[in-house]
Write a protein that holds these residues in place. Structure first.
Motif, PDB file in Angstrom:
ATOM      1  N   ILE A 178       0.830  -1.199   0.000  1.00 56.54           N
ATOM      2  CA  ILE A 178       0.000   0.000   0.000  1.00 56.54           C
ATOM      3  C   ILE A 178       0.865   1.249   0.000  1.00 56.54           C
ATOM      4  CG2 ILE A 178      -0.214   0.085   2.528  1.00 56.54           C
ATOM      5  CD1 ILE A 178      -3.073   1.077   2.059  1.00 56.54           C
ATOM      6  N   ASP A 179       0.442   2.228  -0.760  1.00 58.39           N
ATOM      7  CA  ASP A 179       1.163   3.500  -0.885  1.00 58.39           C
ATOM      8  C   ASP A 179       0.296   4.588  -0.274  1.00 58.39           C
ATOM      9  OD1 ASP A 179       2.504   5.760  -1.573  1.00 58.39           O
ATOM     10  OD2 ASP A 179       2.539   5.396  -3.731  1.00 58.39           O
ATOM     11  N   THR A 180       0.652   5.037   0.921  1.00 63.26           N
ATOM     12  CA  THR A 180      -0.125   6.085   1.589  1.00 63.26           C
ATOM     13  C   THR A 180       0.414   7.476   1.276  1.00 63.26           C
ATOM     14  OG1 THR A 180       1.235   5.872   3.586  1.00 63.26           O
ATOM     15  CG2 THR A 180      -0.787   4.564   3.474  1.00 63.26           C
ATOM     16  N   SER A 181       1.417   7.553   0.394  1.00 59.70           N
ATOM     17  CA  SER A 181       1.944   8.862   0.013  1.00 59.70           C
ATOM     18  C   SER A 181       1.161   9.473  -1.140  1.00 59.70           C
ATOM     19  CB  SER A 181       3.422   8.735  -0.387  1.00 59.70           C
ATOM     20  OG  SER A 181       3.562   7.989  -1.595  1.00 59.70           O
ATOM     21  N   ARG A 182       0.332   8.662  -1.801  1.00 57.03           N
ATOM     22  CA  ARG A 182      -0.464   9.146  -2.924  1.00 57.03           C
ATOM     23  C   ARG A 182      -1.934   8.851  -2.670  1.00 57.03           C
ATOM     24  NH1 ARG A 182       1.379   6.665  -8.363  1.00 57.03           N
ATOM     25  NH2 ARG A 182       1.589   4.761  -7.103  1.00 57.03           N
ATOM     26  N   PRO A 183      -2.823   9.679  -3.199  1.00 59.44           N
ATOM     27  CA  PRO A 183      -4.262   9.416  -3.027  1.00 59.44           C
ATOM     28  C   PRO A 183      -4.650   8.082  -3.658  1.00 59.44           C
ATOM     29  CG  PRO A 183      -3.882  11.614  -3.939  1.00 59.44           C
ATOM     30  CD  PRO A 183      -2.574  10.891  -4.007  1.00 59.44           C
ATOM     31  N   HIS A 184      -5.619   7.425  -3.061  1.00 56.68           N
ATOM     32  CA  HIS A 184      -6.158   6.185  -3.617  1.00 56.68           C
ATOM     33  C   HIS A 184      -7.634   6.417  -3.943  1.00 56.68           C
ATOM     34  CE1 HIS A 184      -7.707   2.095  -3.919  1.00 56.68           C
ATOM     35  NE2 HIS A 184      -6.469   1.691  -4.081  1.00 56.68           N
ATOM     36  N   PRO A 185      -8.111   5.964  -5.100  1.00 49.95           N
ATOM     37  CA  PRO A 185      -9.508   6.211  -5.484  1.00 49.95           C
ATOM     38  C   PRO A 185     -10.527   5.806  -4.435  1.00 49.95           C
ATOM     39  CG  PRO A 185      -8.296   5.396  -7.372  1.00 49.95           C
ATOM     40  CD  PRO A 185      -7.352   5.308  -6.195  1.00 49.95           C
ATOM     41  N   ALA A 186     -10.318   4.667  -3.762  1.00 49.52           N
ATOM     42  CA  ALA A 186     -11.291   4.218  -2.768  1.00 49.52           C
ATOM     43  C   ALA A 186     -11.369   5.185  -1.601  1.00 49.52           C
ATOM     44  CB  ALA A 186     -10.939   2.816  -2.267  1.00 49.52           C
ATOM     45  N   ARG A 187     -10.226   5.742  -1.213  1.00 50.07           N
ATOM     46  CA  ARG A 187     -10.217   6.650  -0.066  1.00 50.07           C
ATOM     47  C   ARG A 187     -10.719   8.040  -0.459  1.00 50.07           C
ATOM     48  NH1 ARG A 187      -5.059   4.105   0.452  1.00 50.07           N
ATOM     49  NH2 ARG A 187      -4.017   6.093   0.031  1.00 50.07           N
ATOM     50  N   ILE A 188     -10.453   8.460  -1.695  1.00 52.09           N
ATOM     51  CA  ILE A 188     -11.054   9.713  -2.198  1.00 52.09           C
ATOM     52  C   ILE A 188     -12.571   9.591  -2.185  1.00 52.09           C
ATOM     53  CG2 ILE A 188     -11.331  11.174  -4.234  1.00 52.09           C
ATOM     54  CD1 ILE A 188      -8.450  10.470  -5.007  1.00 52.09           C
ATOM     55  N   TYR A 189     -13.072   8.483  -2.670  1.00 51.63           N
ATOM     56  CA  TYR A 189     -14.518   8.222  -2.727  1.00 51.63           C
ATOM     57  C   TYR A 189     -15.108   8.227  -1.318  1.00 51.63           C
ATOM     58  CZ  TYR A 189     -18.681   5.972  -4.859  1.00 51.63           C
ATOM     59  OH  TYR A 189     -19.939   5.665  -5.329  1.00 51.63           O
ATOM     60  N   ASP A 190     -14.397   7.599  -0.380  1.00 52.80           N
ATOM     61  CA  ASP A 190     -14.851   7.560   1.005  1.00 52.80           C
ATOM     62  C   ASP A 190     -14.999   8.976   1.566  1.00 52.80           C
ATOM     63  OD1 ASP A 190     -15.153   6.129   3.746  1.00 52.80           O
ATOM     64  OD2 ASP A 190     -13.488   7.513   4.074  1.00 52.80           O
ATOM     65  N   TYR A 191     -14.018   9.822   1.311  1.00 55.02           N
ATOM     66  CA  TYR A 191     -14.078  11.199   1.801  1.00 55.02           C
ATOM     67  C   TYR A 191     -15.264  11.942   1.182  1.00 55.02           C
ATOM     68  CZ  TYR A 191     -12.872  16.122   2.438  1.00 55.02           C
ATOM     69  OH  TYR A 191     -12.925  17.463   2.733  1.00 55.02           O
ATOM     70  N   LEU A 192     -15.470  11.773  -0.109  1.00 56.44           N
ATOM     71  CA  LEU A 192     -16.563  12.466  -0.786  1.00 56.44           C
ATOM     72  C   LEU A 192     -17.934  12.006  -0.273  1.00 56.44           C
ATOM     73  CD1 LEU A 192     -15.151  12.482  -4.421  1.00 56.44           C
ATOM     74  CD2 LEU A 192     -15.423  14.474  -2.923  1.00 56.44           C
ATOM     75  N   LEU A 193     -17.998  10.759   0.193  1.00 55.30           N
ATOM     76  CA  LEU A 193     -19.245  10.237   0.749  1.00 55.30           C
ATOM     77  C   LEU A 193     -19.431  10.626   2.215  1.00 55.30           C
ATOM     78  CD1 LEU A 193     -19.429   6.637  -0.754  1.00 55.30           C
ATOM     79  CD2 LEU A 193     -21.036   8.493  -1.167  1.00 55.30           C
ATOM     80  N   GLY A 194     -18.432  11.321   2.785  1.00 50.10           N
ATOM     81  CA  GLY A 194     -18.526  11.712   4.184  1.00 50.10           C
ATOM     82  C   GLY A 194     -17.976  10.685   5.144  1.00 50.10           C
ATOM     83  N   GLY A 195     -17.164   9.737   4.639  1.00 47.79           N
ATOM     84  CA  GLY A 195     -16.572   8.720   5.492  1.00 47.79           C
ATOM     85  C   GLY A 195     -15.370   9.236   6.271  1.00 47.79           C
ATOM     86  N   LYS A 196     -14.752   8.327   7.026  1.00 47.49           N
ATOM     87  CA  LYS A 196     -13.635   8.703   7.899  1.00 47.49           C
ATOM     88  C   LYS A 196     -12.365   7.914   7.615  1.00 47.49           C
ATOM     89  CE  LYS A 196     -16.810   9.911  11.655  1.00 47.49           C
ATOM     90  NZ  LYS A 196     -17.232   9.622  13.063  1.00 47.49           N
TER      91      LYS A 196
END
Length: 265
Positions: free
Chosen positions: A11-29
């Motif tokens: 896993i690369d936490t230095s770059r955005p990941h589509p699943a985590r971008i989507y989570d943020y846009l949905l109001g996730g944590k």
């Protein structure tokens, strides 16, 4: 892809990941600062994106209820993303408690969160796998534990194929998965498009992420359904696929197509 998926250090936490971008846009944590920054930049470039991801999520839930209503009791959800309630298995099992769901994603963080969520459910599994290797996904033992490919399956490819480049042949990926499905199966698919606005700035955001955003036109998305028969109303912007409530404001701007189709054999 190894049978046990990717090593955790992949896993690369230095770059955005589509699943985590989507989570943020949905109001996730379940995201990092780098994902939040990318999502904010995406929203600045495409102001309708938050409405769009919620409309896409609502399409997914309606489509799941549709296929379960047609008798399907097995769902293979590839590119599931971070768990957001109601999840696919919650939506499906509310309609039919005997539905089984196999989730697949290529982000170890997704698998970690889903493992915790699904640990008490024998009717679900979460597999670390890559859509780019569809045969390995189909053959994975934790997929096979849940999915019997001799019985109808609903294949979910929701907001994931636009992260494959043309060189990665999304049409061939879908064809490989299609050929593994028995008669009576369904495909649920949604895909980002630039048909309704210039979204080159939004695409630029993903150039710094772990996967690029590859927008496709309506005819290009329709070709992904080759070998399937689209059910009414065919391919539509996601708010207008069998809506069960008035579509949200600015729905005509939403750059997601969605459709549900049956196997044609």
């Amino acid at each position: 892809m190894r049978q046990d998926g990717f090593p955790a250090e992949a896993i690369d936490t230095s770059r955005p990941h589509p699943a985590r971008i989507y989570d943020y846009l949905l109001g996730g944590k379940d995201h990092y600062e780098v994902d939040q920054e990318a999502a904010d930049a995406l929203a600045a470039a495409a102001p309708e994106v938050r409405i769009g991801v919620r409309a896409n999520r609502a399409f997914l839930q309606r489509a799941v209820r549709y296929v379960v209503g047609r008798g399907v009791r097995q769902i293979l959800d590839i590119g599931t993303g971070l768990p957001t309630s109601p999840n696919v298995h919650e939506t499906a099992q509310e309609a039919a408690p005997d539905v089984r769901v196999a989730y697949v994603d290529n982000d170890p963080i997704v698998k970690s969160h889903a493992d915790a969520l699904l640990s008490r459910s024998g009717a679900t599994s979460i597999v670390l796998g890559d859509l780019r290797d569809p045969r390995a996904v189909v053959d994975h033992p934790d997929v096979r534990r849940i999915i019997d490919f001799d019985e109808p399956v609903a294949l979910l490819l929701v907001a994931v194929l636009h992260f494959l480049t043309d060189a990665e042949r999304p049409d061939q990926v879908v064809a490989t998965l299609r050929d593994a499905l028995p008669p009576g199966s369904f495909l649920v698919l949604s895909h980002a498009t630039g048909d309704f606005a210039d979204r080159s700035e939004a695409q630029a955001v993903y150039k710094k992420a772990t996967a690029t955003l590859n927008l496709r036109t309506r005819p290009e998305v329709e070709r992904l359904f080759d070998g399937f028969e689209l059910v009414e109303p065919g391919l539509a912007q996601v708010p207008f696929w069998r809506p069960d409530a008035p579509p949200p404001e600015r729905s005509r701007e939403i750059g997601f197509y969605g459709g549900v189709a049956r196997t044609s054999r």
